[in-house]
Design a protein around this motif. Structure first.
Motif, PDB file in Angstrom:
ATOM      1  N   ARG A  26      29.363  46.733  79.004  1.00  0.00           N
ATOM      2  CA  ARG A  26      28.983  47.920  78.224  1.00  0.00           C
ATOM      3  C   ARG A  26      29.476  49.208  78.879  1.00  0.00           C
ATOM      4  NH1 ARG A  26      24.267  45.218  77.449  1.00  0.00           N
ATOM      5  NH2 ARG A  26      23.197  46.349  79.105  1.00  0.00           N
ATOM      6  N   VAL A  27      29.266  49.346  80.196  1.00  0.00           N
ATOM      7  CA  VAL A  27      29.701  50.585  80.847  1.00  0.00           C
ATOM      8  C   VAL A  27      31.227  50.667  80.910  1.00  0.00           C
ATOM      9  CG1 VAL A  27      27.555  50.933  82.113  1.00  0.00           C
ATOM     10  CG2 VAL A  27      29.434  49.719  83.228  1.00  0.00           C
ATOM     11  N   ALA A  28      31.892  49.533  81.041  1.00  0.00           N
ATOM     12  CA  ALA A  28      33.363  49.542  81.024  1.00  0.00           C
ATOM     13  C   ALA A  28      33.875  49.950  79.643  1.00  0.00           C
ATOM     14  CB  ALA A  28      33.914  48.175  81.420  1.00  0.00           C
ATOM     15  N   LYS A  29      33.264  49.412  78.583  1.00  0.00           N
ATOM     16  CA  LYS A  29      33.678  49.791  77.220  1.00  0.00           C
ATOM     17  C   LYS A  29      33.437  51.272  76.965  1.00  0.00           C
ATOM     18  CE  LYS A  29      33.337  47.025  73.701  1.00  0.00           C
ATOM     19  NZ  LYS A  29      32.837  46.130  72.655  1.00  0.00           N
ATOM     20  N   ALA A  30      32.399  51.829  77.598  1.00  0.00           N
ATOM     21  CA  ALA A  30      32.093  53.253  77.442  1.00  0.00           C
ATOM     22  C   ALA A  30      33.002  54.131  78.303  1.00  0.00           C
ATOM     23  CB  ALA A  30      30.632  53.508  77.797  1.00  0.00           C
ATOM     24  N   GLY A  31      33.797  53.508  79.178  1.00  0.00           N
ATOM     25  CA  GLY A  31      34.680  54.263  80.054  1.00  0.00           C
ATOM     26  C   GLY A  31      33.947  54.926  81.204  1.00  0.00           C
ATOM     27  N   ASP A  32      32.774  54.412  81.531  1.00  0.00           N
ATOM     28  CA  ASP A  32      31.991  54.953  82.640  1.00  0.00           C
ATOM     29  C   ASP A  32      32.441  54.273  83.927  1.00  0.00           C
ATOM     30  OD1 ASP A  32      30.139  55.870  84.441  1.00  0.00           O
ATOM     31  OD2 ASP A  32      28.380  55.388  83.217  1.00  0.00           O
ATOM     32  N   VAL A  55      35.686  40.361  83.348  1.00  0.00           N
ATOM     33  CA  VAL A  55      34.904  41.056  82.317  1.00  0.00           C
ATOM     34  C   VAL A  55      35.468  42.461  82.108  1.00  0.00           C
ATOM     35  CG1 VAL A  55      32.641  42.081  81.817  1.00  0.00           C
ATOM     36  CG2 VAL A  55      32.795  39.713  82.601  1.00  0.00           C
ATOM     37  N   VAL A  56      35.735  43.164  83.202  1.00  0.00           N
ATOM     38  CA  VAL A  56      36.286  44.518  83.096  1.00  0.00           C
ATOM     39  C   VAL A  56      37.708  44.470  82.550  1.00  0.00           C
ATOM     40  CG1 VAL A  56      36.935  46.600  84.379  1.00  0.00           C
ATOM     41  CG2 VAL A  56      34.798  45.417  84.920  1.00  0.00           C
ATOM     42  N   ALA A  57      38.512  43.536  83.020  1.00  0.00           N
ATOM     43  CA  ALA A  57      39.910  43.450  82.586  1.00  0.00           C
ATOM     44  C   ALA A  57      40.040  43.149  81.101  1.00  0.00           C
ATOM     45  CB  ALA A  57      40.642  42.387  83.396  1.00  0.00           C
ATOM     46  N   ASP A  58      39.051  42.484  80.520  1.00  0.00           N
ATOM     47  CA  ASP A  58      39.090  42.164  79.095  1.00  0.00           C
ATOM     48  C   ASP A  58      38.747  43.355  78.199  1.00  0.00           C
ATOM     49  OD1 ASP A  58      39.896  39.582  79.527  1.00  0.00           O
ATOM     50  OD2 ASP A  58      37.891  38.705  79.296  1.00  0.00           O
ATOM     51  N   VAL A  59      38.344  44.461  78.790  1.00  0.00           N
ATOM     52  CA  VAL A  59      38.000  45.661  78.023  1.00  0.00           C
ATOM     53  C   VAL A  59      39.271  46.477  77.776  1.00  0.00           C
ATOM     54  CG1 VAL A  59      36.725  47.836  78.061  1.00  0.00           C
ATOM     55  CG2 VAL A  59      35.644  45.742  78.898  1.00  0.00           C
ATOM     56  N   LYS A  60      39.512  46.790  76.509  1.00  0.00           N
ATOM     57  CA  LYS A  60      40.696  47.573  76.143  1.00  0.00           C
ATOM     58  C   LYS A  60      40.655  48.922  76.863  1.00  0.00           C
ATOM     59  CE  LYS A  60      43.249  49.310  72.215  1.00  0.00           C
ATOM     60  NZ  LYS A  60      43.350  49.372  70.781  1.00  0.00           N
ATOM     61  N   GLY A  61      41.743  49.287  77.498  1.00  0.00           N
ATOM     62  CA  GLY A  61      41.836  50.545  78.210  1.00  0.00           C
ATOM     63  C   GLY A  61      41.491  50.457  79.681  1.00  0.00           C
ATOM     64  N   GLU A  63      42.952  48.904  81.961  1.00  0.00           N
ATOM     65  CA  GLU A  63      44.117  48.838  82.852  1.00  0.00           C
ATOM     66  C   GLU A  63      44.341  50.177  83.560  1.00  0.00           C
ATOM     67  OE1 GLU A  63      45.422  49.842  78.744  1.00  0.00           O
ATOM     68  OE2 GLU A  63      44.280  48.182  79.564  1.00  0.00           O
ATOM     69  N   ARG A  64      43.924  51.269  82.956  1.00  0.00           N
ATOM     70  CA  ARG A  64      44.053  52.576  83.621  1.00  0.00           C
ATOM     71  C   ARG A  64      43.112  52.645  84.826  1.00  0.00           C
ATOM     72  NH1 ARG A  64      42.818  56.069  78.700  1.00  0.00           N
ATOM     73  NH2 ARG A  64      42.237  54.046  77.917  1.00  0.00           N
ATOM     74  N   PHE A  65      41.954  52.019  84.704  1.00  0.00           N
ATOM     75  CA  PHE A  65      41.003  52.005  85.807  1.00  0.00           C
ATOM     76  C   PHE A  65      41.427  51.016  86.889  1.00  0.00           C
ATOM     77  CE2 PHE A  65      37.351  49.750  87.696  1.00  0.00           C
ATOM     78  CZ  PHE A  65      36.849  50.771  88.459  1.00  0.00           C
ATOM     79  N   LEU A  66      41.832  49.814  86.451  1.00  0.00           N
ATOM     80  CA  LEU A  66      42.175  48.765  87.409  1.00  0.00           C
ATOM     81  C   LEU A  66      43.468  49.104  88.116  1.00  0.00           C
ATOM     82  CD1 LEU A  66      41.272  45.647  85.246  1.00  0.00           C
ATOM     83  CD2 LEU A  66      39.969  46.614  87.130  1.00  0.00           C
TER      84      LEU A  66
END
Length: 66
Positions: A26-32, A55-61, A63-66
Motif C-alpha cells: 500500500r505505501v509503495a503504491k502510494a509512492g511513500d 512486493v515493492v518491485a511489482d508496484v508500477k513506478g 523502479e525509480r525508487f529501487l
C-alpha cells in the motif's frame, strides 16, 4: 468449465497472506518511499528481504525508487 481451466495456477500476490507485506504494498503504491525505507530499516539484521523486495518491485513506478 474445462479441465484446462481447472489446471491453471492460482495467481496470488506475496502480500495476500501477510498483513505486513500488504501494508508495504500500500505505501509503495502510494509512492511513500520514506515508509518503504522505514519498513526495510525495521527488519531484523538477518531477515530475508527477497519477498518484500518483490512486493515493492511489482508496484508500477517503483523502479525509480529501487
Amino acid at each position: 468449465m474445462s479441465m484446462i481451466d481447472l489446471l491453471k495456477p492460482l495467481r496470488t500476490s506475496d502480500s495476500t497472506h501477510s498483513p505486513d507485506l500488504a501494508a508495504l504494498r500500500r505505501v509503495a503504491k502510494a509512492g511513500d518511499w520514506a515508509a518503504v525505507v522505514a519498513y526495510f530499516d525495521g527488519l531484523p539484521p538477518r531477515a530475508d528481504r527477497a519477498v518484500a523486495m518483490r512486493v515493492v518491485a511489482d508496484v508500477k513506478g517503483s523502479e525509480r525508487f529501487l
